[in-house]
Design an enzyme around this catalytic site. Structure first.
Site, PDB file in Angstrom:
ATOM      1  N   HIS A  27       0.844  -1.209   0.000  1.00  0.00           N
ATOM      2  CA  HIS A  27       0.000   0.000   0.000  1.00  0.00           C
ATOM      3  C   HIS A  27       0.877   1.256   0.000  1.00  0.00           C
ATOM      4  CE1 HIS A  27      -2.978  -2.766   2.279  1.00  0.00           C
ATOM      5  NE2 HIS A  27      -3.559  -2.511   1.130  1.00  0.00           N
ATOM      6  N   LYS A  54     -15.696  -8.403   4.631  1.00  0.00           N
ATOM      7  CA  LYS A  54     -14.556  -8.645   5.527  1.00  0.00           C
ATOM      8  C   LYS A  54     -14.872  -8.216   6.953  1.00  0.00           C
ATOM      9  CE  LYS A  54     -10.935  -7.969   2.037  1.00  0.00           C
ATOM     10  NZ  LYS A  54      -9.870  -7.065   1.558  1.00  0.00           N
ATOM     11  N   ARG A  69      -2.148  -6.091  -8.139  1.00  0.00           N
ATOM     12  CA  ARG A  69      -0.985  -6.944  -7.849  1.00  0.00           C
ATOM     13  C   ARG A  69      -0.776  -7.993  -8.921  1.00  0.00           C
ATOM     14  NH1 ARG A  69      -3.009  -8.907  -2.255  1.00  0.00           N
ATOM     15  NH2 ARG A  69      -4.902  -8.656  -3.486  1.00  0.00           N
ATOM     16  N   SER A 109      -2.858  -8.228   3.254  1.00  0.00           N
ATOM     17  CA  SER A 109      -3.093  -8.012   4.686  1.00  0.00           C
ATOM     18  C   SER A 109      -3.452  -9.335   5.367  1.00  0.00           C
ATOM     19  CB  SER A 109      -4.205  -6.981   4.884  1.00  0.00           C
ATOM     20  OG  SER A 109      -3.823  -5.763   4.301  1.00  0.00           O
TER      21      SER A 109
END
Ligand code: COA
Length: 159
Positions: free
Chosen positions: A18, A42, A91, A129
């Site tokens: 990030h 989430k 990514r 994460s």
């Protein structure tokens, strides 16, 4: 490009992936608002306040970065902040489908708001994460993947 961009995400916790996108985003935008948003699929491991502090401490040296939490739709928040764009990192090809759908929905909800994608550095493509939390929970060393200030929050959370 000039103006303010919103960099939204869960940041649970912020990673060097990030950080890299934010730093490179500052070469394109005058100011970046890192916006801790609600992703309804989430459940956060770190509190809103801790996530906010982790990002603030990571960018304490740079006044071009501000950090906020918000509830509700990203497009509404972006409009309030008079942002010209939403910044997102990609990514790998696997991110593309999800990002493409979100960008398309956001454009439908607010046709004036652009989504700008930056590809992650090759050294960061495998970081997430979730993996940071998993390795931390099992006492693994994540110091290579997160800002140094984040380590104390991880130590507290997984003590
Ligand atoms: N390097 C390394 N990892 C990266 C990265 C990078 N450059 N960019 C993202 N990641 C990782 C994150 O760590 C995260 O990992 P995780 O899935 O293990 O948690 C994952 O990629 C993507 O997370 P993040 O970038 O934090 O975004 P998100 O998908 O959790 O957030 C929101 C999506 C918050 C932007 C979206 O839900 C939203 O806009 N919510 C507001 C409500 C709304 O408007 N909803 C409608 C949307 S159309």
């Amino acid at each position: 490009m000039q103006g303010v961009a919103i960099y939204p995400g869960s940041f649970d916790p912020i990673t060097l992936g990030h950080v890299d996108i934010i730093e490179r985003g500052l070469k394109v935008f005058d100011h970046i608002i890192v916006a801790i948003a609600v992703n309804t699929s989430k459940v956060a491991a770190f509190s809103d306040v801790d996530r906010l502090h982790m990002i603030e401490e990571s960018f304490a040296h740079d006044r071009r970065v501000s950090v906020v939490s918000f509830q509700g739709l990203l497009v509404d928040f972006a409009r309030q902040q008079e942002a010209v764009a939403v910044l997102r990192g990609l990514r790998a090809a696997s991110d593309f489908e999800y990002e493409f759908q979100m960008a398309a929905m956001n454009r439908r909800l607010n046709p004036d708001l652009e989504t700008v994608f930056m590809t992650s550095r090759s050294t960061h493509t495998f970081i997430s994460s979730t993996l940071i939390r998993e390795v931390s929970a099992m006492r693994g060393d994540v110091s290579e993947f997160v800002p140094e200030v984040v380590l104390k929050y991880i130590a507290k959370r997984y003590a």
